[in-house]
Design an enzyme around this catalytic site. Structure first.
Site, short mmCIF file in Angstrom:
data_model
loop_
_atom_site.label_atom_id
_atom_site.label_comp_id
_atom_site.label_asym_id
_atom_site.label_seq_id
_atom_site.Cartn_x
_atom_site.Cartn_y
_atom_site.Cartn_z
CB SER A 27 5.07 -2.10 11.86
OG SER A 27 4.61 -0.79 12.13
CG ASN A 35 -1.69 1.26 1.41
OD1 ASN A 35 -1.84 2.03 0.47
ND2 ASN A 35 -2.22 1.49 2.61
CD1 TRP A 36 3.87 1.29 -2.79
CD2 TRP A 36 3.59 2.30 -4.78
NE1 TRP A 36 4.67 0.65 -3.70
CE2 TRP A 36 4.52 1.25 -4.93
CE3 TRP A 36 3.26 3.07 -5.89
CZ2 TRP A 36 5.12 0.96 -6.15
CZ3 TRP A 36 3.85 2.78 -7.12
CH2 TRP A 36 4.77 1.73 -7.24
CE LYS A 37 0.28 3.43 4.77
NZ LYS A 37 0.09 3.54 6.21
CD GLU A 65 -3.67 -2.78 7.33
OE1 GLU A 65 -2.59 -3.08 6.80
OE2 GLU A 65 -4.20 -1.67 7.17
N GLY A 115 2.62 -1.29 4.27
CA GLY A 115 2.68 0.13 3.95
C GLY A 115 4.10 0.58 3.71
N GLY A 116 4.71 1.21 4.71
CA GLY A 116 6.03 1.82 4.58
C GLY A 116 7.08 0.94 3.91
CD GLU A 118 -2.89 5.51 6.67
OE1 GLU A 118 -2.91 5.63 5.43
OE2 GLU A 118 -1.93 5.00 7.28
CG HIS A 144 -5.82 1.89 5.05
ND1 HIS A 144 -5.37 2.80 5.98
CD2 HIS A 144 -4.82 1.00 4.88
CE1 HIS A 144 -4.14 2.48 6.33
NE2 HIS A 144 -3.78 1.38 5.68
C1 PEP Z 1 -0.89 -0.07 5.84
O1 PEP Z 1 -0.79 1.03 5.31
O2 PEP Z 1 -1.85 -0.79 5.58
C2 PEP Z 1 0.16 -0.48 6.78
C3 PEP Z 1 0.05 -1.64 7.39
O3 PEP Z 1 1.22 0.39 6.97
P1 PEP Z 1 2.64 0.03 7.66
O4 PEP Z 1 3.11 -1.26 7.05
O5 PEP Z 1 3.52 1.20 7.29
O6 PEP Z 1 2.41 -0.09 9.12
#
Ligand code: PEP
Length: 250
Positions: A212, A9-11, A166, A233-234, A96, A94
């Site tokens: 994470s 997930n590049w956001k 999540e 994500g990151g 966010e 999501h």
């Molecule tokens: C996400 O954006 O769904 C996520 C899990 O982010 P991260 O891996 O950065 O915690």
């Protein structure tokens, strides 16, 4: 046996030229994997990403969509629009979006139904806050979110829905649920699906862990009995790191 689905997930990151460069590099590294590789990219990158991913085993997804087919919804994108350019996956609900854009269980449910109507594969996010967790409400929250998200679907559609568990406190914070904890929560989600749609359907549903995930913890998490890959994500923004996550078995 369920497939592992590793979705990035590049956001709100990556310009089109960066997306093309990334996919050109990743596609060479992941061509032999049997895991499903998905990149959920910003709308503006979709078309470029789809072209770059042609003739590779990388699938492209969006990060959100509206539930209506068309109309006066300035700034929105419809399920039909995504489908028309061959997008395959879409993240729905999501945390966010729930937190910053008023996404509710009701709109999540409308979007999940709309995705299936056009043949998009939804990745539906559920998860508890830190406060809910500390109050012992994790199972209640995530099973309720799952139940509401899937309402109106038939068993086949449920089986084709991906759930991403999540925990909100683990997203972008560097904190990860322990593999046992994440596996137990995912088992609760699967039990809830079995209660409503039967054990056979529940056994087919891919349920990812997200929060994470990185190269160093992917193996431990994804080797658990009920964790069918991850939403990342990151760590999906760096090709080499994401490649290591995709090849977590090695
Ligand atoms: C996400 O954006 O769904 C996520 C899990 O982010 P991260 O891996 O950065 O915690």
């Amino acid at each position: 046996m369920r497939k592992k689905v590793i979705a990035g997930n590049w956001k709100m990151n990556m310009l089109p030229n960066e997306a093309i460069e990334y996919i050109d590099k990743l596609s060479k590294l992941v061509k032999d994997t049997t895991n499903e590789v998905v990149l959920c990219v910003p709308y503006i990158d979709l078309f470029y990403a789809l072209l770059a991913a042609q003739n590779t085993n990388i699938k492209i997804g969006a990060q959100n969509m509206h539930f209506e087919e068309k109309g006066a919804y300035t700034g929105e994108i419809s399920p039909q629009m995504l489908k028309s350019i061959n997008v395959e996956y879409v993240i729905i609900g999501h945390s966010e979006r729930r937190q910053y854009y008023n996404e509710t269980d009701e709109t999540v449910n409308k979007k999940v139904n709309a995705a299936h109507r056009v043949g998009l594969k939804p990745i539906v996010c559920v998860g508890e806050t830190l406060e809910e967790r500390e109050n012992g409400k994790t199972a209640e929250i995530i099973t309720e979110q799952t139940k509401l998200a899937l309402e109106g679907l038939d068993e086949e559609q449920v089986a084709k829905t991906i759930i991403a568990y999540e925990p909100i406190w683990a997203i972008g914070t560097g904190k990860t649920a322990t593999s046992e904890d994440a596996n137990n929560s995912i088992k609760e989600i699967r039990k809830e699906i079995a209660r409503n749609y039967g054990q056979e359907t529940a056994n087919r549903v891919i349920i990812q862990y997200g929060g994470s995930v990185k190269a160093e913890n992917a193996k431990e998490l994804f080797s658990m009995s009920d964790i069918d890959g991850g939403l990342v994500g990151g760590a999906s923004l760096k090709v080499d790191e994401f490649n290591k996550i995709i090849h977590f078995e090695q």
